[in-house]
Design an enzyme around this catalytic site. Structure first.
Site, PDB file in Angstrom:
ATOM      1  N   TYR A  92      -1.725  -0.601  10.470  1.00 36.92           N
ATOM      2  CA  TYR A  92      -1.627  -1.103   9.001  1.00 36.92           C
ATOM      3  C   TYR A  92      -0.005  -0.279   8.412  1.00 36.92           C
ATOM      4  O   TYR A  92       0.209  -1.344   7.440  1.00 36.92           O
ATOM      5  CB  TYR A  92      -3.210   0.211   8.682  1.00 36.92           C
ATOM      6  N   SER A 110       0.887  -1.241  -0.284  1.00 37.95           N
ATOM      7  CA  SER A 110       0.203   0.486  -0.464  1.00 37.95           C
ATOM      8  C   SER A 110       0.506   1.343  -0.425  1.00 37.95           C
ATOM      9  O   SER A 110       2.031   0.892   0.424  1.00 37.95           O
ATOM     10  CB  SER A 110      -0.256  -0.174   1.049  1.00 37.95           C
TER      11      SER A 110
END
Length: 278
Positions: A152, A139
């Site tokens: 995350y 990501s």
């Protein structure tokens, strides 16, 4: 360009990007191991080409379960030439909240360890085969930490470094390692976000671009490319300015808050408490 992959293992196949990837792979004639937790969705995908698809529902962080799936798949269809570790979860994180430590642990298990458990049981056979691509969905969030999203960002940042290590180890073996860094995709993981999502992309478009990039041998794939340029431009700002910009953005919902996405296998005694953010 002729699609070069005929045997694929795909984790996270029941999510938004996962379903789009599964449909693309099946449409291109590949045999596909569909790995995920939502059995009805996986069965629906497998029905598109039942002779070429097999459904598996392990916890991707369970090494023994993933090894059993790999053995079964290779008996049925042979050694894969494409592994896509797509399984992932997201959620807000507050270090001050004790229950959120379980959220971080589970996120690391799925987003980081789950990639290694996907690759490991196939790697020896793929090296002997002398060809194949190992793909993991990281990501843009792994490029820099963001307030309220530490778990995350840590999982995806760690994944990027793991893939760099694996890429170096596999140079000259005929195997390639591909790091995919999406920005914002229109999936369940972003549905609860209450902040601006520049470059929001449909999962079907992302799946096509991802597979095209891997087929061309691109080791770093950003979806869409312009979000990568934006992220790099922001990184040129003084760190304090960058932090200030991010602090003014709404946070990603934590577990128990409105808009939060479920994290499979999360074990906490009680839902994390919702306290006003300062």
């Amino acid at each position: 360009m002729t699609f070069p992959f005929r045997n694929a293992v795909l984790t996270g196949a029941c999510g938004g990007l996962g379903q789009a990837l599964a449909r693309e792979l099946i449409a291109r004639g590949a045999a596909v191991a569909l790995v995920g937790l939502n059995r009805p969705v996986l069965d629906e995908l497998a029905a598109l080409a039942s002779e070429r698809c097999t459904v598996y529902t392990p916890d991707v962080a369970d090494a023994a379960a993933m090894q059993a799936c790999a053995r079964d798949w290779m008996v049925r269809h042979g050694v894969p030439d494409l592994l896509i570790a797509n399984a992932g979860v997201a959620g807000g994180f507050d270090t001050a909240q004790a229950d959120d430590l379980a959220v971080m642990r589970r996120m690391l298990e799925i987003n980081l360890l789950g990639v290694a458990t996907t690759f490991q049981p196939h790697l020896t056979a793929m090296r002997a085969q002398g060809r194949g691509a190992l793909v993991a969905v990281a990501s843009i969030a792994g490029w820099r930490g963001m307030p309220g999203n530490g778990a995350y960002c840590a999982s995806k940042g760690g994944l990027i470094r793991y893939l760099e290590s694996l890429r170096a180890e596999l140079r000259g073996t005929g195997l390639s390692v591909h790091t995919v860094s999406p920005g914002y995709l229109r999936t369940a993981l972003t549905a609860g976000n209450h902040f601006a999502m520049p470059g929001l992309m449909a999962p079907e478009d992302a799946a096509r671009r991802l597979l095209a990039g891997v087929a061309r041998g691109r080791e770093h794939i950003v979806l869409p490319r312009r979000i990568g340029w934006l992220s790099r431009a922001l990184s040129l700002l003084p760190v304090s300015w960058h932090d200030h910009l991010l602090l003014n953005q709404p946070r990603k919902p934590r577990m128990g808050e409105a808009g939060a996405t479920a994290i499979p296998g999360l074990r906490v005694s009680d839902p994390p408490s919702s306290q006003p953010r300062r």
